[in-house]
Design a protein around this motif. Sequence first.
Motif, PDB file in Angstrom:
ATOM      1  N   PHE A 143       0.821  -1.211   0.000  1.00 67.24           N
ATOM      2  CA  PHE A 143       0.000   0.000   0.000  1.00 67.24           C
ATOM      3  C   PHE A 143       0.855   1.262   0.000  1.00 67.24           C
ATOM      4  CE2 PHE A 143      -2.286  -3.348   2.301  1.00 67.24           C
ATOM      5  CZ  PHE A 143      -3.414  -3.445   1.507  1.00 67.24           C
ATOM      6  N   THR A 144       0.298   2.317  -0.608  1.00 69.14           N
ATOM      7  CA  THR A 144       0.950   3.627  -0.559  1.00 69.14           C
ATOM      8  C   THR A 144       0.725   4.227   0.840  1.00 69.14           C
ATOM      9  OG1 THR A 144      -1.018   4.861  -1.231  1.00 69.14           O
ATOM     10  CG2 THR A 144       0.410   4.001  -3.010  1.00 69.14           C
ATOM     11  N   GLU A 145       1.421   5.303   1.112  1.00 77.21           N
ATOM     12  CA  GLU A 145       1.233   5.961   2.408  1.00 77.21           C
ATOM     13  C   GLU A 145      -0.186   6.501   2.544  1.00 77.21           C
ATOM     14  OE1 GLU A 145       4.492   8.476   3.548  1.00 77.21           O
ATOM     15  OE2 GLU A 145       5.720   6.674   3.860  1.00 77.21           O
ATOM     16  N   ALA A 146      -0.753   7.028   1.461  1.00 75.90           N
ATOM     17  CA  ALA A 146      -2.141   7.510   1.504  1.00 75.90           C
ATOM     18  C   ALA A 146      -3.092   6.355   1.816  1.00 75.90           C
ATOM     19  CB  ALA A 146      -2.523   8.179   0.182  1.00 75.90           C
ATOM     20  N   GLN A 147      -2.839   5.197   1.245  1.00 79.30           N
ATOM     21  CA  GLN A 147      -3.682   4.038   1.518  1.00 79.30           C
ATOM     22  C   GLN A 147      -3.538   3.575   2.974  1.00 79.30           C
ATOM     23  OE1 GLN A 147      -2.168   1.617  -1.758  1.00 79.30           O
ATOM     24  NE2 GLN A 147      -4.201   1.708  -2.737  1.00 79.30           N
ATOM     25  N   ILE A 148      -2.341   3.656   3.526  1.00 82.88           N
ATOM     26  CA  ILE A 148      -2.144   3.290   4.927  1.00 82.88           C
ATOM     27  C   ILE A 148      -2.912   4.245   5.828  1.00 82.88           C
ATOM     28  CG2 ILE A 148      -0.438   3.128   6.797  1.00 82.88           C
ATOM     29  CD1 ILE A 148       1.575   2.148   4.600  1.00 82.88           C
ATOM     30  N   VAL A 149      -2.896   5.522   5.495  1.00 85.53           N
ATOM     31  CA  VAL A 149      -3.664   6.500   6.278  1.00 85.53           C
ATOM     32  C   VAL A 149      -5.148   6.172   6.193  1.00 85.53           C
ATOM     33  CG1 VAL A 149      -4.349   8.929   6.437  1.00 85.53           C
ATOM     34  CG2 VAL A 149      -1.941   8.328   6.106  1.00 85.53           C
ATOM     35  N   GLU A 150      -5.638   5.859   4.997  1.00 84.28           N
ATOM     36  CA  GLU A 150      -7.058   5.537   4.867  1.00 84.28           C
ATOM     37  C   GLU A 150      -7.410   4.236   5.597  1.00 84.28           C
ATOM     38  OE1 GLU A 150     -10.688   4.810   1.700  1.00 84.28           O
ATOM     39  OE2 GLU A 150      -8.894   5.866   0.991  1.00 84.28           O
ATOM     40  N   LEU A 151      -6.568   3.231   5.520  1.00 82.17           N
ATOM     41  CA  LEU A 151      -6.830   1.988   6.261  1.00 82.17           C
ATOM     42  C   LEU A 151      -6.900   2.262   7.763  1.00 82.17           C
ATOM     43  CD1 LEU A 151      -4.589  -0.555   4.331  1.00 82.17           C
ATOM     44  CD2 LEU A 151      -7.074  -0.694   4.617  1.00 82.17           C
ATOM     45  N   THR A 152      -6.024   3.133   8.254  1.00 83.11           N
ATOM     46  CA  THR A 152      -6.039   3.497   9.673  1.00 83.11           C
ATOM     47  C   THR A 152      -7.342   4.214  10.010  1.00 83.11           C
ATOM     48  OG1 THR A 152      -3.628   3.755   9.554  1.00 83.11           O
ATOM     49  CG2 THR A 152      -4.746   4.665  11.510  1.00 83.11           C
ATOM     50  N   LEU A 153      -7.727   5.156   9.169  1.00 83.27           N
ATOM     51  CA  LEU A 153      -8.988   5.877   9.368  1.00 83.27           C
ATOM     52  C   LEU A 153     -10.155   4.905   9.390  1.00 83.27           C
ATOM     53  CD1 LEU A 153     -10.758   8.483   9.385  1.00 83.27           C
ATOM     54  CD2 LEU A 153     -10.720   8.340   6.885  1.00 83.27           C
ATOM     55  N   ARG A 154     -10.205   3.992   8.439  1.00 80.70           N
ATOM     56  CA  ARG A 154     -11.332   3.057   8.357  1.00 80.70           C
ATOM     57  C   ARG A 154     -11.387   2.130   9.563  1.00 80.70           C
ATOM     58  NH1 ARG A 154     -14.618   2.665   3.959  1.00 80.70           N
ATOM     59  NH2 ARG A 154     -14.054   4.175   2.380  1.00 80.70           N
ATOM     60  N   ALA A 155     -10.232   1.651  10.028  1.00 83.42           N
ATOM     61  CA  ALA A 155     -10.220   0.773  11.203  1.00 83.42           C
ATOM     62  C   ALA A 155     -10.678   1.541  12.445  1.00 83.42           C
ATOM     63  CB  ALA A 155      -8.832   0.185  11.416  1.00 83.42           C
ATOM     64  N   ALA A 156     -10.168   2.748  12.622  1.00 81.70           N
ATOM     65  CA  ALA A 156     -10.560   3.548  13.788  1.00 81.70           C
ATOM     66  C   ALA A 156     -12.032   3.933  13.715  1.00 81.70           C
ATOM     67  CB  ALA A 156      -9.677   4.793  13.883  1.00 81.70           C
ATOM     68  N   LEU A 157     -12.504   4.275  12.528  1.00 82.18           N
ATOM     69  CA  LEU A 157     -13.912   4.636  12.362  1.00 82.18           C
ATOM     70  C   LEU A 157     -14.824   3.434  12.589  1.00 82.18           C
ATOM     71  CD1 LEU A 157     -15.570   7.129  11.743  1.00 82.18           C
ATOM     72  CD2 LEU A 157     -15.411   6.578   9.317  1.00 82.18           C
ATOM     73  N   ALA A 158     -14.384   2.252  12.205  1.00 78.67           N
ATOM     74  CA  ALA A 158     -15.166   1.042  12.484  1.00 78.67           C
ATOM     75  C   ALA A 158     -15.319   0.878  13.991  1.00 78.67           C
ATOM     76  CB  ALA A 158     -14.508  -0.191  11.875  1.00 78.67           C
ATOM     77  N   GLY A 159     -14.258   1.129  14.739  1.00 77.76           N
ATOM     78  CA  GLY A 159     -14.343   1.066  16.197  1.00 77.76           C
ATOM     79  C   GLY A 159     -15.347   2.062  16.743  1.00 77.76           C
ATOM     80  N   PHE A 160     -15.372   3.276  16.179  1.00 80.91           N
ATOM     81  CA  PHE A 160     -16.372   4.263  16.588  1.00 80.91           C
ATOM     82  C   PHE A 160     -17.780   3.733  16.335  1.00 80.91           C
ATOM     83  CE2 PHE A 160     -19.425   7.164  14.632  1.00 80.91           C
ATOM     84  CZ  PHE A 160     -19.826   7.874  15.751  1.00 80.91           C
ATOM     85  N   PHE A 161     -18.033   3.251  15.115  1.00 81.14           N
ATOM     86  CA  PHE A 161     -19.377   2.768  14.792  1.00 81.14           C
ATOM     87  C   PHE A 161     -19.753   1.556  15.648  1.00 81.14           C
ATOM     88  CE2 PHE A 161     -19.092   5.204  10.735  1.00 81.14           C
ATOM     89  CZ  PHE A 161     -20.271   5.918  10.893  1.00 81.14           C
ATOM     90  N   ASN A 162     -18.788   0.683  15.961  1.00 86.38           N
ATOM     91  CA  ASN A 162     -19.083  -0.454  16.843  1.00 86.38           C
ATOM     92  C   ASN A 162     -19.631   0.038  18.174  1.00 86.38           C
ATOM     93  OD1 ASN A 162     -16.033  -2.254  15.915  1.00 86.38           O
ATOM     94  ND2 ASN A 162     -17.961  -2.142  14.828  1.00 86.38           N
ATOM     95  N   ARG A 163     -18.959   0.988  18.774  1.00 95.61           N
ATOM     96  CA  ARG A 163     -19.379   1.495  20.078  1.00 95.61           C
ATOM     97  C   ARG A 163     -20.679   2.289  19.987  1.00 95.61           C
ATOM     98  NH1 ARG A 163     -14.485   0.012  20.004  1.00 95.61           N
ATOM     99  NH2 ARG A 163     -13.326  -0.550  21.856  1.00 95.61           N
TER     100      ARG A 163
END
Length: 193
Positions: A143-163
Amino acid sequence: MPRVAPLTAADLPPPYAEVFTAFAGGYSDFRDQASVLAHVPPALDHLYRMLMELRAREGVPFRYIELAVVTVSKLNACPYCVSHHTPLLEVEGVPADAVAALPESNHPAFDAADRAVIDYARLVTQRAWGIRDHVFDDLRQHFTEAQIVELTLRAALAGFFNRFNDALQIDDGAAEALLHLHPEPDTAAGEQP
């Protein structure tokens, strides 16, 4: 039944109603979640519009987004998110038994990029403070650095939606079959509620 009264698109001013309708029925069926988030229209607008824009720009292949979301949702035992995202992951070609194995990454259906995403999503969820450099070296192979940032955002946002979903008891009934992922603590055995 959610802990707050669900709203509909008709309860919102036109710009918010359009976002509600587009996300609730077009992204996947997240109408139950949208009907609760609609109580805070700017949050509904910004969160859902961002998710739709990210999906449209296709910065990260959808398979990896869904691998991250389902991994995080299983770790957080969120039946609503697992039940809504599992079919999206299966459409991406991940077999049902591989989905069932998540958050483990050693299923033969997972290639090196899949494993990197699954392992990273696990770390973002459980040990964000302690992620080692070699994890990013592994991610950079796929993955590119932009893709790593987006993957991090998506994982963290999934945690938000879970809670968010769990706290407000957002469940359309589809997740009921997955309640074994979220067992009640056995207080007689000393488990904390």
